[in-house]
Write a protein that holds these residues in place. Structure first.
Motif, PDB file in Angstrom:
ATOM      1  N   UNK A 196       0.084  14.794 -29.478  1.00 10.74           N
ATOM      2  CA  UNK A 196      -0.294  14.992 -31.120  1.00 10.74           C
ATOM      3  C   UNK A 196       0.093  13.297 -31.765  1.00 10.74           C
ATOM      4  N   UNK A 197       1.308  12.878 -30.360  1.00 13.59           N
ATOM      5  CA  UNK A 197       1.242  11.953 -31.092  1.00 13.59           C
ATOM      6  C   UNK A 197       1.076  10.545 -30.137  1.00 13.59           C
ATOM      7  N   UNK A 198       0.372  10.794 -29.114  1.00 17.14           N
ATOM      8  CA  UNK A 198      -1.081  10.059 -28.371  1.00 17.14           C
ATOM      9  C   UNK A 198      -2.441  10.261 -29.361  1.00 17.14           C
ATOM     10  N   UNK A 199      -2.699  11.206 -29.841  1.00 22.09           N
ATOM     11  CA  UNK A 199      -4.452  11.558 -31.213  1.00 22.09           C
ATOM     12  C   UNK A 199      -3.682  10.351 -31.960  1.00 22.09           C
ATOM     13  N   UNK A 200      -2.655  10.921 -32.629  1.00 25.51           N
ATOM     14  CA  UNK A 200      -2.769  10.201 -33.966  1.00 25.51           C
ATOM     15  C   UNK A 200      -2.367   8.461 -33.547  1.00 25.51           C
ATOM     16  N   UNK A 201      -1.878   8.435 -33.449  1.00 17.72           N
ATOM     17  CA  UNK A 201      -1.703   6.593 -32.481  1.00 17.72           C
ATOM     18  C   UNK A 201      -2.587   6.068 -32.074  1.00 17.72           C
ATOM     19  N   UNK A 236      -5.070   6.842 -33.085  1.00 26.90           N
ATOM     20  CA  UNK A 236      -6.737   6.968 -34.322  1.00 26.90           C
ATOM     21  C   UNK A 236      -5.787   6.082 -35.503  1.00 26.90           C
ATOM     22  N   UNK A 237      -4.827   5.749 -35.144  1.00 25.42           N
ATOM     23  CA  UNK A 237      -3.514   4.328 -36.608  1.00 25.42           C
ATOM     24  C   UNK A 237      -4.239   2.862 -35.984  1.00 25.42           C
ATOM     25  N   UNK A 238      -4.232   3.140 -34.146  1.00 24.30           N
ATOM     26  CA  UNK A 238      -4.639   1.919 -33.976  1.00 24.30           C
ATOM     27  C   UNK A 238      -6.399   1.917 -33.790  1.00 24.30           C
ATOM     28  N   UNK A 239      -6.881   2.604 -34.589  1.00 19.45           N
ATOM     29  CA  UNK A 239      -8.592   2.292 -35.405  1.00 19.45           C
ATOM     30  C   UNK A 239      -9.679   2.396 -34.031  1.00 19.45           C
ATOM     31  N   UNK A 240      -9.566   3.622 -33.359  1.00 14.83           N
ATOM     32  CA  UNK A 240      -9.940   3.748 -31.805  1.00 14.83           C
ATOM     33  C   UNK A 240     -10.937   4.911 -32.093  1.00 14.83           C
ATOM     34  N   UNK A 241     -12.314   4.591 -31.915  1.00 19.96           N
ATOM     35  CA  UNK A 241     -12.903   5.581 -32.182  1.00 19.96           C
ATOM     36  C   UNK A 241     -12.507   6.633 -31.348  1.00 19.96           C
ATOM     37  N   UNK A 242     -12.873   8.304 -31.909  1.00 20.41           N
ATOM     38  CA  UNK A 242     -12.513   9.653 -31.303  1.00 20.41           C
ATOM     39  C   UNK A 242     -13.442   9.354 -29.491  1.00 20.41           C
ATOM     40  N   UNK A 243     -14.356   8.916 -29.404  1.00 18.55           N
ATOM     41  CA  UNK A 243     -14.808   9.517 -28.060  1.00 18.55           C
ATOM     42  C   UNK A 243     -14.193   8.273 -27.232  1.00 18.55           C
ATOM     43  N   UNK A 244     -13.196   7.424 -27.472  1.00 21.51           N
ATOM     44  CA  UNK A 244     -12.234   6.987 -27.023  1.00 21.51           C
ATOM     45  C   UNK A 244     -10.613   7.959 -26.892  1.00 21.51           C
ATOM     46  N   UNK A 245     -10.355   8.080 -27.942  1.00 21.84           N
ATOM     47  CA  UNK A 245      -9.612   9.285 -27.643  1.00 21.84           C
ATOM     48  C   UNK A 245      -9.844  10.380 -26.986  1.00 21.84           C
ATOM     49  N   UNK A 246     -11.181  11.225 -27.074  1.00 21.33           N
ATOM     50  CA  UNK A 246     -11.162  12.056 -25.994  1.00 21.33           C
ATOM     51  C   UNK A 246     -11.155  12.113 -24.626  1.00 21.33           C
ATOM     52  N   UNK A 247     -11.759  10.594 -24.334  1.00 20.16           N
ATOM     53  CA  UNK A 247     -12.219  10.587 -23.267  1.00 20.16           C
ATOM     54  C   UNK A 247     -10.342   9.844 -22.339  1.00 20.16           C
ATOM     55  N   UNK A 248      -9.618   9.463 -23.301  1.00 20.39           N
ATOM     56  CA  UNK A 248      -8.147   9.260 -22.381  1.00 20.39           C
ATOM     57  C   UNK A 248      -7.573  10.099 -22.651  1.00 20.39           C
ATOM     58  N   UNK A 249      -7.502  11.816 -23.707  1.00 18.87           N
ATOM     59  CA  UNK A 249      -7.182  12.969 -23.647  1.00 18.87           C
ATOM     60  C   UNK A 249      -7.737  13.268 -21.703  1.00 18.87           C
ATOM     61  N   UNK A 250      -8.984  13.553 -21.709  1.00 23.74           N
ATOM     62  CA  UNK A 250      -9.746  14.681 -21.190  1.00 23.74           C
ATOM     63  C   UNK A 250      -8.864  13.880 -19.342  1.00 23.74           C
ATOM     64  N   UNK A 251      -9.154  12.133 -19.338  1.00 20.24           N
ATOM     65  CA  UNK A 251      -8.746  11.279 -18.438  1.00 20.24           C
ATOM     66  C   UNK A 251      -6.443  11.300 -17.880  1.00 20.24           C
ATOM     67  N   UNK A 252      -5.817  11.753 -18.823  1.00 16.73           N
ATOM     68  CA  UNK A 252      -4.408  12.100 -18.360  1.00 16.73           C
ATOM     69  C   UNK A 252      -4.911  13.832 -18.367  1.00 16.73           C
ATOM     70  N   UNK A 253      -6.026  14.512 -19.021  1.00 19.43           N
ATOM     71  CA  UNK A 253      -4.947  15.889 -17.812  1.00 19.43           C
ATOM     72  C   UNK A 253      -6.027  15.948 -16.820  1.00 19.43           C
ATOM     73  N   UNK A 254      -6.536  15.389 -16.432  1.00 18.75           N
ATOM     74  CA  UNK A 254      -7.604  15.248 -14.532  1.00 18.75           C
ATOM     75  C   UNK A 254      -6.384  14.318 -14.148  1.00 18.75           C
ATOM     76  N   UNK A 255      -5.539  13.899 -14.804  1.00 18.32           N
ATOM     77  CA  UNK A 255      -4.707  13.187 -14.174  1.00 18.32           C
ATOM     78  C   UNK A 255      -2.874  13.457 -13.058  1.00 18.32           C
ATOM     79  N   UNK A 256      -3.315  14.791 -13.935  1.00 15.44           N
ATOM     80  CA  UNK A 256      -1.906  15.972 -14.335  1.00 15.44           C
ATOM     81  C   UNK A 256      -1.055  15.535 -15.561  1.00 15.44           C
ATOM     82  N   UNK A 257      -0.970  14.163 -16.292  1.00 13.44           N
ATOM     83  CA  UNK A 257      -0.140  13.763 -17.022  1.00 13.44           C
ATOM     84  C   UNK A 257      -0.010  14.659 -18.236  1.00 13.44           C
ATOM     85  N   UNK A 258      -0.969  14.920 -18.970  1.00  9.67           N
ATOM     86  CA  UNK A 258      -1.048  16.078 -20.214  1.00  9.67           C
ATOM     87  C   UNK A 258      -1.904  17.355 -19.504  1.00  9.67           C
ATOM     88  N   UNK A 259      -0.723  18.410 -20.410  1.00 15.11           N
ATOM     89  CA  UNK A 259      -1.151  20.004 -20.092  1.00 15.11           C
ATOM     90  C   UNK A 259      -2.359  19.942 -21.134  1.00 15.11           C
TER      91      UNK A 259
END
Length: 276
Positions: free
Chosen positions: A158-163, A165-188
């Motif tokens: 939730x902190x990553x998503x909100x931060x 968006x607060x910085x004006x990142x598009x939803x596609x970029x946010x989704x990609x970041x979450x996906x990459x961090x899940x794949x890297x074993x960093x996020x659940x």
């Protein structure tokens, strides 16, 4: 404030006595507002994160008690910032190792300071893992998945998503970041799914604003929420600074406030700003 400041110091600075009869959530909100004053450009940010976390958690069907604990943890997860100098927090360049370590110790100081507030024991535990990652690459402990509770994993997402968006990142970029961090074993992956599911449900049930603003007033308000000056807002919206000033005064009058920070907080309470 010096490193290692106690929660007593923060209570005093926030003009909140330790035996205050206010609810735990109100106390957490006041502490969050005080922390945000370290960087006025982020005024209201902690409340945004907390509201987002609460909406996501409730939308995902988590128990009410867990939702409330998560919201309070989200309000206070940056409390340790009061132990870091403004020069470090506002640095526009890459920090040297010693100053970077100061930033990495923010959750450590948050945990230390909340030790003196037994009412926040569970929130302290959840907030202390806010910057950890499942693979041990986070901070301050370098904790791995085995000891990171599920509620903290949801808070991390939730902190990553909100931060972002607060910085004006598009939803596609946010989704990609979450996906990459899940794949890297960093996020659940389950925490990400929980947050996304909660968002969809909370958005479909979102109440309509209690007050109507003209389109330009809404645009100016959104720029104010990002901490922009009248000159910057004028440049962003193609208006003159004087015209922007008029819109700001109109917002103050409608919201019955006398400062930018108060306008943002009041607008959030009225549903005029997306808490994301």
């Amino acid at each position: 404030m010096r490193q290692g400041a106690s929660l007593t110091d923060v209570y005093a600075k926030a003009q909140l006595p330790q035996d205050d009869a206010a609810s735990e959530t109100t106390m957490a909100e006041l502490l969050a507002d005080y922390v945000d004053l370290k960087r006025p450009v982020e005024m209201g940010f902690s409340r945004r994160v907390a509201q987002s976390v609460g909406d996501m958690a409730m939308g995902a069907g988590l128990p009410q008690s867990v939702c409330e604990q998560l919201m309070r943890a989200a309000l206070m997860y940056r409390l340790g910032q009061v132990s870091v100098s403004n020069a470090v927090l506002n640095a526009a360049t890459v920090l040297p190792p010693t100053e970077r370590e100061e930033v990495r110790l923010i959750p450590y100081w948050t945990e230390r300071m909340l030790h003196s507030a037994p009412a926040f024991d569970e929130e302290r535990r959840l907030a202390s893992f806010a910057f950890e990652r499942l693979d041990g690459s986070g901070f301050y402990r370098g904790a791995k998945a085995a000891i990171i509770p599920m509620s903290s994993r949801i808070l991390q997402v939730a902190i990553i998503v909100t931060s972002q968006r607060y910085d004006g990142q598009p939803e596609t970029a946010i989704h990609a970041r979450l996906h990459n961090q899940v794949q890297a074993g960093q996020l659940d992956a389950q925490a990400v799914a929980c947050v996304r599911s909660g968002e969809r449900r909370s958005q479909s049930q979102a109440p309509k604003p209690l007050m109507h603003l003209a389109a330009r007033e809404q645009q100016v308000l959104e720029q104010l929420s990002r901490g922009h000056s009248n000159k910057v807002i004028a440049r962003q919206l193609g208006l003159s600074p004087k015209t922007v000033g008029t819109y700001v005064e109109n917002l103050y009058r409608k919201l019955e406030v006398s400062s930018r920070a108060a306008a943002v907080l009041r607008a959030m309470d009225l549903g005029l700003l997306a808490i994301s």
